[in-house]
Design a protein around this motif. Structure first.
Motif, short mmCIF file in Angstrom:
data_model
loop_
_atom_site.label_atom_id
_atom_site.label_comp_id
_atom_site.label_asym_id
_atom_site.label_seq_id
_atom_site.Cartn_x
_atom_site.Cartn_y
_atom_site.Cartn_z
N GLU A 127 91.62 -7.32 62.99
CA GLU A 127 91.75 -6.01 62.56
C GLU A 127 91.95 -5.71 61.20
O GLU A 127 91.36 -4.98 60.67
CB GLU A 127 92.62 -5.38 63.48
CG GLU A 127 92.67 -3.78 63.36
CD GLU A 127 93.77 -3.18 64.06
OE1 GLU A 127 93.71 -1.76 64.23
OE2 GLU A 127 94.59 -3.75 64.90
N HIS A 169 88.65 -6.53 59.28
CA HIS A 169 87.39 -5.81 59.57
C HIS A 169 86.58 -4.84 58.56
O HIS A 169 87.91 -4.09 57.85
CB HIS A 169 87.76 -4.99 61.00
CG HIS A 169 86.39 -4.81 61.73
ND1 HIS A 169 85.52 -3.68 61.39
CD2 HIS A 169 85.68 -5.55 62.88
CE1 HIS A 169 84.63 -3.74 62.16
NE2 HIS A 169 84.59 -4.73 62.93
N ALA A 170 85.60 -4.84 58.47
CA ALA A 170 85.02 -4.22 57.43
C ALA A 170 85.32 -2.34 57.67
O ALA A 170 85.56 -1.45 56.59
CB ALA A 170 83.43 -4.19 57.30
N SER A 171 85.52 -1.77 58.80
CA SER A 171 85.89 -0.66 58.97
C SER A 171 87.26 -0.21 58.94
O SER A 171 87.60 1.15 59.15
CB SER A 171 85.27 -0.23 60.56
OG SER A 171 85.99 -0.89 61.39
N THR A 172 88.15 -1.15 58.63
CA THR A 172 89.63 -0.86 58.54
C THR A 172 89.75 -0.14 57.25
O THR A 172 89.54 -0.94 56.13
CB THR A 172 90.50 -2.00 58.83
OG1 THR A 172 90.14 -2.58 59.93
CG2 THR A 172 91.95 -1.76 58.88
N PRO A 173 90.32 1.09 57.33
CA PRO A 173 90.75 1.57 55.68
C PRO A 173 91.60 0.98 55.01
O PRO A 173 92.59 -0.05 55.47
CB PRO A 173 91.16 2.93 56.14
CG PRO A 173 90.71 3.28 57.49
CD PRO A 173 90.76 1.93 57.98
#
Length: 292
Positions: free
Chosen positions: A150, A153-157
């Protein structure tokens, strides 16, 4: 807030250093001489109002003061005010059990010192070690793998990523404390039960921490999203022109969620930071790439 003063800048670094509990430090006093501390650690307990705290969350989110200090406050709980009711509580059995645990803490710590093996952390620092048992180790590694995926992951701020990475060390610490309390220091391994409890607590605290962070960021991000939509749609009204944006024009437009000057300023700053607009004197102009 005192750390923001130039003469106090070094103190912030000192508090950051206390995170791992192993850093040495020398205290120098003119009257009392110098004292060498082989391993420093610090725990802070207290509360904070949401208003002043939100400023530091916003700064970390923008990368201005994102040096990991905010992420070190991991056992964070956001209280929800229930409906008021007058309640008279009878004495709880948990109160006495809790008091007994503190009374027995010296026994726990003494047992910990006798634990084996002893690991030499540095030349002048040794620590007793408790390892996971086989089931506890497998449980921790399974949780760690999910958390690491998690985090990467590229979408994790970025702000959340920093929290997840520090939780990798939080769970073993919680598991160790829970095991020592449960066994009064008599255990030689951290059990799967203590590990599972630590994981549950870490997940709970993570949810609370993110709720506190997102509540601070939400008004600003919602305002930025609303303004971005107007720019992308090339909105023109009697008071607003997407080609040259000013705080005054946005407020005069009277759009829901963009009527407060502070919210509008924050929304404009957010769009500027993300490259949607750039400053042009007292106004901002949109980035042509928005429409590509």
């Amino acid at each position: 807030a005192a750390w923001e003063r130039p003469e106090k800048a070094g103190e912030r670094q000192f508090y950051l250093k206390l995170w791992n509990g192993l850093s040495p430090h020398t205290v120098r006093r003119i009257q009392r001489g110098s004292h060498y501390i082989p391993a420093c650690t610090l725990s802070l307990l207290g509360g904070a109002q949401p208003g002043p705290l939100s400023r530091y969350i916003l700064e970390a989110a923008r990368g201005w003061n994102n040096d990991g200090l905010l992420q070190r406050f991991q056992l964070l709980v956001q209280a929800e005010l229930p409906e008021y009711r007058r309640v008279v509580r009878s004495p709880s059995r948990l109160d006495s059990e809790y008091a007994n645990l503190f009374h027995n803490l010296p026994v726990v710590l003494d047992a910990l010192k006798k634990a084996r093996p002893i690991v030499q952390v540095r030349q002048d620092v040794e620590r007793p070690v408790l390892t996971f048992d086989a089931e506890g180790q497998a449980l921790y590694l399974e949780w760690l793998e999910g958390t690491a995926k998690e985090s990467r992951h590229a979408s994790t701020p970025t702000l959340k990523r920093s929290l997840l990475e520090k939780q990798a060390g939080l769970v073993p610490k919680l598991a160790l404390i829970l095991e020592l309390v449960a066994s009064l220091g008599g255990s030689r391994h951290i059990s799967a039960l203590s590990t599972a409890r630590a994981i549950a607590l870490a997940n709970l605290y993570r949810a609370h921490t993110l709720a506190v962070w997102w509540s601070a960021l939400k008004p600003e991000l919602e305002g930025a999203a609303l303004l971005a939509k107007r720019v992308k749609e090339r909105t023109r009204t009697k008071t607003f022109n997407h080609e040259r944006i000013t705080t005054r024009d946005v407020i005069r437009a009277g759009w829901k969620g963009l009527t407060d000057p502070r919210t509008v300023e924050a929304a404009i700053a957010e769009l500027e930071a993300r490259g949607w607009i750039k400053r042009d004197g007292n106004a901002w102009t949109p980035n042509p790439r928005i429409w590509e």
